[in-house]
Design a protein around this motif. Structure first.
Motif, short mmCIF file in Angstrom:
data_model
loop_
_atom_site.label_atom_id
_atom_site.label_comp_id
_atom_site.label_asym_id
_atom_site.label_seq_id
_atom_site.Cartn_x
_atom_site.Cartn_y
_atom_site.Cartn_z
N UNK A 156 -14.52 26.08 45.94
CA UNK A 156 -14.85 26.82 44.76
C UNK A 156 -14.06 26.29 43.44
N UNK A 157 -14.77 25.95 42.47
CA UNK A 157 -14.07 25.79 41.20
C UNK A 157 -13.76 27.09 40.60
N UNK A 158 -12.63 27.17 39.89
CA UNK A 158 -12.15 28.31 39.41
C UNK A 158 -12.66 28.50 37.92
N UNK A 159 -12.49 29.38 37.17
CA UNK A 159 -13.02 29.28 35.68
C UNK A 159 -12.06 28.31 34.87
N UNK A 160 -10.79 28.01 35.17
CA UNK A 160 -10.25 27.00 34.42
C UNK A 160 -10.73 25.60 34.62
N UNK A 161 -11.05 25.44 35.90
CA UNK A 161 -11.74 24.00 36.21
C UNK A 161 -13.04 23.94 35.37
N UNK A 162 -13.77 24.98 35.54
CA UNK A 162 -15.02 24.93 35.13
C UNK A 162 -15.18 24.99 33.42
N UNK A 163 -14.34 25.74 32.85
CA UNK A 163 -14.08 25.63 31.40
C UNK A 163 -13.29 24.30 30.84
N UNK A 164 -13.22 23.32 31.63
CA UNK A 164 -12.60 21.98 30.94
C UNK A 164 -13.13 21.61 29.77
N UNK A 165 -12.10 21.53 28.70
CA UNK A 165 -12.73 21.02 27.55
C UNK A 165 -13.09 22.35 26.58
#
Length: 430
Positions: free
Chosen positions: A287-296
């Motif tokens: 699972x991707x975390x919120x930090x990874x999903x929010x890249x940019x």
């Protein structure tokens, strides 16, 4: 006086009628010509003897069958009927001429803007609706009806712009004006296909007029343009999340995600997975975390002061170099994310008590905003009361209520008006 002249369709008859008025020095204020053979005249009142002579002279014109005095012209009646209809509408309505200025508006429009009629009529439409370029739209060869989302006084509206065409002597449709109607809606009821402005959750949704509020918003707008971490402090319900969203929407990251991580509601291991993600396992794909999903984009850490010591260590490392590891994985991931935090606690006191890491606090507190509670800005009570009442009216499908005299004094004395959230609950009580 208004005159109704019944006549035949004869060339030059109208000219002879106007010559009579000119010889008698009677000013012509208006004229209408009906297709069924009726001419309407609007003139000043005259003495009875002169009026009797005028009527006799008009009847002597070849082709005139009768003339009588009436109380109003058809256009006057139609105008009054349309005006009465407009005033019964709960939706604000504006009429804009080809110069881009407001010619007419109804009472609902004046209420929405909080202005007197004299302050609205003649105002440039671009100033009232800065999110839409009326001048450019009016210059089009084939201006067509359109719909836009706009924010007025902190509320979301669907703005319908309807062109008004008239037919010229060559039977061509010519743009004469535009009519604007604002329909109040909640964000949850907006059509998914509707064009949305970049400021969907921007500063225009924040309502207030006090000096403290204006100072806060001006400072926040400056901080929004920066990439440094931002810490927003304030009591529960003061609007810290809305302020964070507004900062995101005003930044160069506005087209990227804005994701929230609640540091209070989840257990430590769940919060870690939520923030950093987890590696693939035998029974799941990872699972991707919120930090990874929010890249940019932006990650908003809600109530960061409640974060556990374990998570504080992991967050500190991310704040240092922008890298992290998913739970159960050795591979490092680097992302470009701005971190905005909120807290109702005094983190300085928590640092002194050893409950929050001092080095992390200084990493998060590069930029800082403090949202004052409503009790410290009483002049914001009225605009917020109007906002909440309009929101509740829209949800219930009712006409916007009007605050009676003395109600604001009671609201100012309400014991729970320390935060906007509790004040909204007060306004919702019937």
């Amino acid at each position: 006086m208004r005159l109704q002249v019944f006549c035949e369709d004869r060339l030059g008859l109208t000219r002879e009628l106007l010559d009579i008025l000119a010889r008698r020095n009677i000013d012509l204020r208006g004229i209408e010509i009906d297709q069924v053979g009726i001419i309407y005249l609007n003139c000043p009142e005259i003495e009875f003897d002169e009026f009797r002579q005028l009527m006799s002279e008009i009847r002597l014109i070849s082709g005139v069958t009768d003339v009588r005095k009436i109380q109003f012209l058809p256009a006057e009646r139609e105008h009054r009927e349309l005006r009465a209809l407009l005033e019964t509408l709960s939706d604000p309505v504006f009429s804009v001429n080809l110069s881009g200025k407001v010619d007419m508006a109804n009472k609902a429009a004046f209420r929405l803007l909080g202005c007197e009629e004299s302050a609205v009529l003649g105002e440039t439409a671009n100033n009232l609706f800065p999110e839409f370029n009326f001048s450019h739209w009016l210059e089009r060869d084939n201006a067509s009806q359109l719909c836009r989302q706009v924010v007025m006084s902190g509320m979301d509206y669907l703005m319908e712009v309807m062109p008004v065409y008239v037919t010229d002597s060559e039977q061509r449709d010519v743009l004469a004006s535009a009519v604007i109607q604002l329909k109040q809606v909640s964000m949850s009821h907006l059509p998914t296909t509707l064009y949305r402005t970049p400021g969907e959750h921007g500063f225009e949704h924040l309502v207030g007029q006090s000096s403290k509020f204006r100072t806060l918003v001006n400072q926040a707008k400056k901080f929004a343009l920066l990439d440094a971490p931002l810490l927003i402090q304030g009591e529960t319900g003061t609007g810290k999340e809305m302020l964070a969203k507004a900062c995101h929407q005003r930044s160069h990251r506005a087209e990227k995600p804005f994701l929230l991580v609640n540091c209070v509601s989840m257990p430590d291991d769940a919060a870690e997975t939520e923030l950093f993600g987890c590696a693939p396992g035998s029974d799941h794909e990872g699972k991707k975390g919120q930090l990874e999903q929010a890249d940019g984009g932006t990650v908003f850490l809600y109530e960061v002061g409640e974060m556990s010591q374990h998570l504080q260590i992991k967050l500190l490392r991310f704040m240092q170099d922008g890298t992290f590891r998913r739970v159960g994985e050795e591979k490092e991931i680097k992302v470009d994310v701005r971190v905005i935090c909120s807290t109702q606690k005094n983190i300085s006191e928590r640092v002194t008590a050893g409950q929050f890491r001092e080095d992390l606090f200084y990493r998060l507190n590069v930029l800082s905003l403090t949202v004052p509670p409503l009790r410290e800005r009483p002049s914001d009570v009225q605009p917020l009361a109007e906002l909440f009442l309009n929101q509740f009216a829209a949800e219930l499908g009712q006409e916007h209520p009007v605050l009676e005299a003395g109600v604001l004094d009671l609201l100012n004395q309400y014991s729970c008006r320390g935060t906007c959230a509790s004040f909204a609950m007060c306004c919702s009580v019937p």
